[in-house]
Every structure is written in C-alpha cells, then in structure tokens.
Design a protein around this motif. Structure first.
Motif, PDB file in Angstrom:
ATOM      1  N   ASP A  13      13.391  -5.383  -2.330  1.00 17.67           N
ATOM      2  CA  ASP A  13      14.094  -4.247  -2.946  1.00 17.67           C
ATOM      3  C   ASP A  13      15.153  -3.642  -2.026  1.00 17.67           C
ATOM      4  OD1 ASP A  13      12.683  -2.697  -1.090  1.00 17.67           O
ATOM      5  OD2 ASP A  13      11.479  -1.633  -2.599  1.00 17.67           O
ATOM      6  N   ARG A  15      14.635  -2.499   0.888  1.00 13.70           N
ATOM      7  CA  ARG A  15      13.911  -1.720   1.899  1.00 13.70           C
ATOM      8  C   ARG A  15      12.618  -2.435   2.278  1.00 13.70           C
ATOM      9  NH1 ARG A  15      10.513   3.422   1.192  1.00 13.70           N
ATOM     10  NH2 ARG A  15      10.017   3.832   3.350  1.00 13.70           N
ATOM     11  N   TYR A  58       2.216   6.159   2.524  1.00 14.54           N
ATOM     12  CA  TYR A  58       3.638   5.837   2.531  1.00 14.54           C
ATOM     13  C   TYR A  58       3.788   4.323   2.493  1.00 14.54           C
ATOM     14  CZ  TYR A  58       2.588   5.376   7.534  1.00 14.54           C
ATOM     15  OH  TYR A  58       2.019   5.039   8.724  1.00 14.54           O
ATOM     16  N   HIS A  59       4.921   3.855   1.975  1.00 19.59           N
ATOM     17  CA  HIS A  59       5.155   2.417   1.890  1.00 19.59           C
ATOM     18  C   HIS A  59       5.241   1.832   3.288  1.00 19.59           C
ATOM     19  CE1 HIS A  59       5.661   1.981  -2.397  1.00 19.59           C
ATOM     20  NE2 HIS A  59       6.387   3.087  -2.394  1.00 19.59           N
ATOM     21  N   GLN A  79       0.126   1.425  -4.753  1.00 15.82           N
ATOM     22  CA  GLN A  79       1.385   0.856  -5.237  1.00 15.82           C
ATOM     23  C   GLN A  79       1.757  -0.286  -4.299  1.00 15.82           C
ATOM     24  OE1 GLN A  79       4.867   3.409  -5.469  1.00 15.82           O
ATOM     25  NE2 GLN A  79       5.600   2.192  -7.192  1.00 15.82           N
ATOM     26  N   GLY A  82       6.652  -1.933  -3.108  1.00 15.92           N
ATOM     27  CA  GLY A  82       7.720  -0.955  -2.919  1.00 15.92           C
ATOM     28  C   GLY A  82       7.806   0.032  -4.074  1.00 15.92           C
ATOM     29  N   GLU A  83       8.844   0.858  -4.049  1.00 16.79           N
ATOM     30  CA  GLU A  83       8.996   1.933  -5.053  1.00 16.79           C
ATOM     31  C   GLU A  83       9.015   1.435  -6.492  1.00 16.79           C
ATOM     32  OE1 GLU A  83       8.812   5.200  -4.775  1.00 16.79           O
ATOM     33  OE2 GLU A  83       8.689   5.175  -2.596  1.00 16.79           O
ATOM     34  N   ASN A  84       9.474   0.222  -6.713  1.00 18.10           N
ATOM     35  CA  ASN A  84       9.518  -0.330  -8.072  1.00 18.10           C
ATOM     36  C   ASN A  84       8.391  -1.326  -8.322  1.00 18.10           C
ATOM     37  OD1 ASN A  84      11.934   1.080  -8.767  1.00 18.10           O
ATOM     38  ND2 ASN A  84      13.048  -0.370  -7.484  1.00 18.10           N
ATOM     39  N   LYS A 105       1.070   1.163  -0.540  1.00 24.72           N
ATOM     40  CA  LYS A 105       1.010   2.608  -0.332  1.00 24.72           C
ATOM     41  C   LYS A 105      -0.109   3.178  -1.206  1.00 24.72           C
ATOM     42  CE  LYS A 105       3.762   6.633  -1.736  1.00 24.72           C
ATOM     43  NZ  LYS A 105       5.073   7.062  -2.257  1.00 24.72           N
ATOM     44  N   LEU A 107      -1.442   5.969  -3.525  1.00 26.49           N
ATOM     45  CA  LEU A 107      -0.932   7.070  -4.345  1.00 26.49           C
ATOM     46  C   LEU A 107      -1.993   8.153  -4.515  1.00 26.49           C
ATOM     47  CD1 LEU A 107       0.925   5.052  -7.131  1.00 26.49           C
ATOM     48  CD2 LEU A 107       1.913   6.148  -5.100  1.00 26.49           C
TER      49      LEU A 107
END
Length: 165
Positions: A13, A15, A58-59, A79, A82-84, A105, A107
């Motif tokens: 992604d 990152r 955190y990721h 998760q 990553g964020e997506n 990460k 949640l």
C-alpha cells in the motif's frame, strides 16, 4: 482430513509492503481444544523465540522473519495488510501465519486476550512501522526470508506447504 486454511493476499500500500507472493494463512480453531498448549506446539515444530503477550495497537511488520500468532485466550480484532487490509476476528485457538512484510495491528481485544508469537527456527525479528526511510532495506529483506522448513502447527505436513510455494 486436511486442516482448513483461509488465505489473504495483500498488496503493497506504499507504507506497509506486505509480502509480494505469500498469503497470510488463518487456521481457524486449529488449537481450540488446547489453547494453553499453543506455545509448546509452535516450539515442538521448531517455531521458537516465542513470547506471550498482546498485539501492538499500531500497524507494524517484520521484514526479516515470518511470524505465527496463536490466540491463547480471549478474542481480538486484528487488522492485517495495512489501513486497507482485512479485519480478522480471532478467538482462542485461532492461528495466523504472517509472511514477512505483512502488516498487523490490534483494533480491539477482550481484557483476557493473550497471544503467542513465534518464528521459524527461532529467527530474531525486527520491528518496522512503515516509515519511508526503512522501506528500501525492508523490501530487500522480505525477498530473502526463506520458506519455513516446518508448519508451526502441523510440523512436516500442513497447509503452509501447499499454499506457500
């Protein structure tokens, strides 16, 4: 009967690199009858350098080692990718195998949540958080992490060998 494995592929992604070819493996309920034995199971299958704790909120990822995580008690939403990425709802007895580079990460988690982590052959792992200055080295390290010699749950057999080629 072959153990059940669910695969999740994640793209880079920008990152969190994730792994370019290997999927995250989820073994739902693989240790549900013996969650307190997860660390021993990992260790007897030569996934060592183990610990019992939680998952960072955190990721992060490890670019120099694959990682197995087994839920010893409680439940958590993790998760991955990553964020997506995907949100995985994990319960006691669930196992996930994260290929090098795969972001993860916490949640949310129950107050009794405990997870066991380990690494093939007891590899030492680094901690990456997706900073741009760590990216070139991380991408290079991910390419050189070998396929494990054993499955952390099933030893010389198991879904890992069919799904990580």
């Amino acid at each position: 009967m072959k153990p059940k494995a669910i695969t999740y592929f994640f793209a880079d992604d920008g990152r969190i690199p994730n792994h370019p070819t290997l999927p995250l493996l989820l073994y739902p309920g693989a240790a549900k009858n013996e969650p307190n034995q997860i660390e021993a199971i990992f260790n007897q299958n030569n996934w060592r350098n183990s610990w019992i704790n939680g998952v960072f909120d955190y990721h992060h990822y490890h670019s120099n080692a694959h990682e197995v995580l087994g839920v010893q008690s409680g439940f958590a939403s993790i998760q991955a990718g990553g964020e997506n990425g995907e949100i995985l709802e994990l319960r006691a007895g669930d196992i996930i195998i994260l290929p090098a580079g795969t972001g993860h990460k916490r949640l949310k988690a129950s107050t009794d949540f405990k997870i066991v982590g380990a690494y093939p052959n007891g590899m030492h792992y680094n901690l990456r958080v997706g900073k741009q200055d760590e990216r070139p080295q991380a991408l290079e390290e991910i390419k050189h992490v070998p396929i494990p010699e054993t499955d952390p749950v099933f030893g010389s057999t198991g879904p890992l060998f069919d799904l990580w080629k």
